[in-house]
Design an enzyme around this catalytic site. Structure first.
Site, short mmCIF file in Angstrom:
data_model
loop_
_atom_site.label_atom_id
_atom_site.label_comp_id
_atom_site.label_asym_id
_atom_site.label_seq_id
_atom_site.Cartn_x
_atom_site.Cartn_y
_atom_site.Cartn_z
N HIS A 127 0.88 -1.18 0.00
CA HIS A 127 0.00 0.00 0.00
C HIS A 127 0.92 1.23 0.00
CE1 HIS A 127 -2.77 2.94 1.91
NE2 HIS A 127 -3.76 2.16 1.55
N ASP A 204 3.28 -4.36 7.93
CA ASP A 204 2.03 -3.63 7.74
C ASP A 204 0.91 -4.65 7.96
OD1 ASP A 204 -0.26 -2.45 6.86
OD2 ASP A 204 0.57 -1.68 5.00
N GLN A 207 -4.30 -5.16 7.09
CA GLN A 207 -5.29 -6.10 6.55
C GLN A 207 -5.17 -7.48 7.19
OE1 GLN A 207 -7.69 -5.12 4.69
NE2 GLN A 207 -6.96 -3.19 3.84
N LYS A 230 -10.34 -0.45 10.57
CA LYS A 230 -10.47 -1.64 9.71
C LYS A 230 -10.81 -2.87 10.54
CE LYS A 230 -7.18 0.06 6.28
NZ LYS A 230 -7.98 0.44 5.12
N CYS A 370 -4.80 2.49 -3.57
CA CYS A 370 -3.55 3.01 -2.98
C CYS A 370 -2.39 2.05 -3.19
CB CYS A 370 -3.71 3.28 -1.48
SG CYS A 370 -4.86 4.58 -1.12
C1 LIG Z 1 -2.36 -2.79 3.50
C2 LIG Z 1 -2.69 -1.43 4.02
N1 LIG Z 1 -1.75 -0.72 4.65
C3 LIG Z 1 -1.98 0.50 5.14
C4 LIG Z 1 -3.20 1.10 5.01
C5 LIG Z 1 -3.41 2.47 5.56
O1 LIG Z 1 -4.35 2.45 6.60
P1 LIG Z 1 -4.88 3.83 7.22
O2 LIG Z 1 -5.40 4.63 6.08
O3 LIG Z 1 -5.95 3.38 8.16
O4 LIG Z 1 -3.73 4.45 7.91
C6 LIG Z 1 -4.21 0.42 4.34
C7 LIG Z 1 -5.53 1.06 4.11
O5 LIG Z 1 -6.25 0.73 3.21
C8 LIG Z 1 -3.95 -0.87 3.84
O6 LIG Z 1 -4.89 -1.58 3.21
#
Ligand SMILES: Cc1ncc(COP(=O)(O)O)c(C=O)c1O
Length: 413
Positions: A127, A204, A207, A230, A370
């Site tokens: 992401h 990260d 998910q 999430k 993203c």
């Molecule tokens: C794999 C992953 N990492 C990071 C993020 C970023 O999360 P946030 O926008 O809640 O900080 C997301 C959000 O869609 C994501 O899917």
């Protein structure tokens, strides 16, 4: 009518007031859970309860309400500590979400540890939140970035990964579960290999923590980031898990009130962990709501949450396999993927498809998710993405399939 073998979905659905909404006169079928999730009554109630009975600025007052706010904040941290099996209270830093957690590592660790010529290893399925902070860090420090590629079925190229580990990287940052392909990466194996190579690891888990049991001690990561919204919790709250030894060595992230022990005209001394990384008045309401979300998920059982999503994903993949003109991305087997399915239907633009599905009450995501570098690698400008959670049923998959059939008719596919 098929039913989940793992969760009592009808009972779960009753806990989510928003699921009673009608959208364009149709039952809401919410399949955009990778973007954000809906909130159960217990989470909403915990926030109302906090503001109705306990609100004050924590850590600052000696009055009763301030003590109660401090207790609520501390107890939420303990809940999150046990949710991911961190070994200490000090290892849970509250942030605004996964993005801020990763940025905290970039500034408070990366800026002081990464040097010119160092190698930062990322993957092609990250992401933007787990790419851009490291690109900026590399630009500032003169470090270089290499990306582990993916196989045609959306798995990591472990041959490339091993070759990069052979170059003594300083940092490995990777997603445990791809928000586009659904691929679940073997985080424990990747962290073990990185540790052997001398690299610090950032996982990260935006998910993964919401969808499967995650045990940071078993995983053996150095840092792990996730977001509350999430996982049934509120927006604007998240967690950075970090090994205590690392947090102790690190410089502060933001500075100001609460992160200090003493301030003099000549300088300041930092507060104890984890407060050293939590400058200013914190999002206590968010922490309380996040803990309520974790407790709700615990009451369902994270093993069962994972099995339920695997069931739904298998069912959806099976249904999709018979749709003419559909291309599904990511691993074929539901055991190797989270509850995220990205696809394209003929040459219908994903935004058009999403609009048609919305008319049917089916909420899904369309676009680049993203993850533009991954899209470029796949040669795509966008995909349509459905993503499941605890309140989704086999009926929801059927509704999705019905809406896809309608889209095919409209576009004469
Ligand atoms: C794999 C992953 N990492 C990071 C993020 C970023 O999360 P946030 O926008 O809640 O900080 C997301 C959000 O869609 C994501 O899917």
């Amino acid at each position: 009518m098929l039913k989940s073998q793992s969760l009592e979905v009808e009972r779960v659905r009753k806990d989510f007031p928003i699921l009673r909404r009608r959208i364009h006169g149709k039952r809401l079928v919410y399949l955009d859970n990778a973007a954000t999730t809906q909130k159960p009554r217990s989470v909403i109630r915990s926030i109302v309860d906090y503001y109705s009975k306990h609100n004050a600025n924590p850590h600052r007052g000696v009055h009763q309400l301030s003590i109660e706010a401090t207790e609520a904040f501390d107890s939420s941290r303990k809940t999150m500590m046990s949710f991911i099996n961190a070994s200490a209270f000090e290892e849970i830093v509250f942030t605004r979400g996964a993005t801020e957690s990763i940025n905290l590592v970039r500034f408070a660790w990366g800026n002081h540890r990464i040097k010119k010529g160092d190698l930062i290893v990322l993957t092609m399925m990250e992401h933007h939140s787990n790419i851009v902070p490291w690109q900026l860090l590399a630009k500032e420090t003169g470090a270089r970035i290499e990306y582990v590629g993916i196989t045609p079925d959306g798995s990591l190229r472990y041959d490339q990964f091993e070759a990069l580990m052979g170059q003594a990287p300083a940092l490995l940052a990777f997603t445990q579960c791809s928000n586009v392909l659904g691929t679940i990466n073997d985080a424990a194996a990747l962290c073990a290999a990185a540790r052997q190579a001398g690299a610090t690891t950032v996982v990260d888990a935006a998910q993964s923590v919401p969808h499967m049991p995650v045990d940071v001690q078993k995983m053996g990561c150095d840092f792990l980031a996730f977001s509350g919204h999430k996982m049934l919790g509120p927006m604007g709250i998240g967690v950075l898990y970090a090994r205590r030894a690392l947090l102790q060595e690190m410089e502060p992230f933001q500075s100001g009130g609460d992160m200090i022990k003493e301030v003099h005209l000549s300088g300041a001394r930092w507060n104890d962990l984890p407060y050293k990384f939590e400058a200013g008045t914190q999002n206590v309401e968010g922490a309380v709501g996040l803990a309520a979300a974790a407790e709700y998920l615990n009451s369902l059982g994270m093993d069962r949450v994972r099995r339920h999503e695997e069931e739904l994903t298998a069912y959806a993949l099976e249904q999709m396999a018979s749709v003419p003109g559909i291309t599904v991305y990511g691993p074929r087997e539901s055991s190797r993927r989270g509850g995220v399915i990205s696809f394209n239907l003929g040459d219908i633009h994903p935004h058009d498809l999403a609009s048609i599905l919305d008319e049917e009450g089916v909420a899904i995501r369309s676009g680049q998710h993203c993850a533009q570098p991954l899209m470029e690698l796949l040669g795509l400008s966008a995909t349509t993405r459905v993503s499941f959670y605890v309140y989704n049923s086999h009926d929801d998959v059927d509704a999705l399939m019905g809406a896809l059939s309608k889209a095919r008719r409209i576009f004469c596919l």
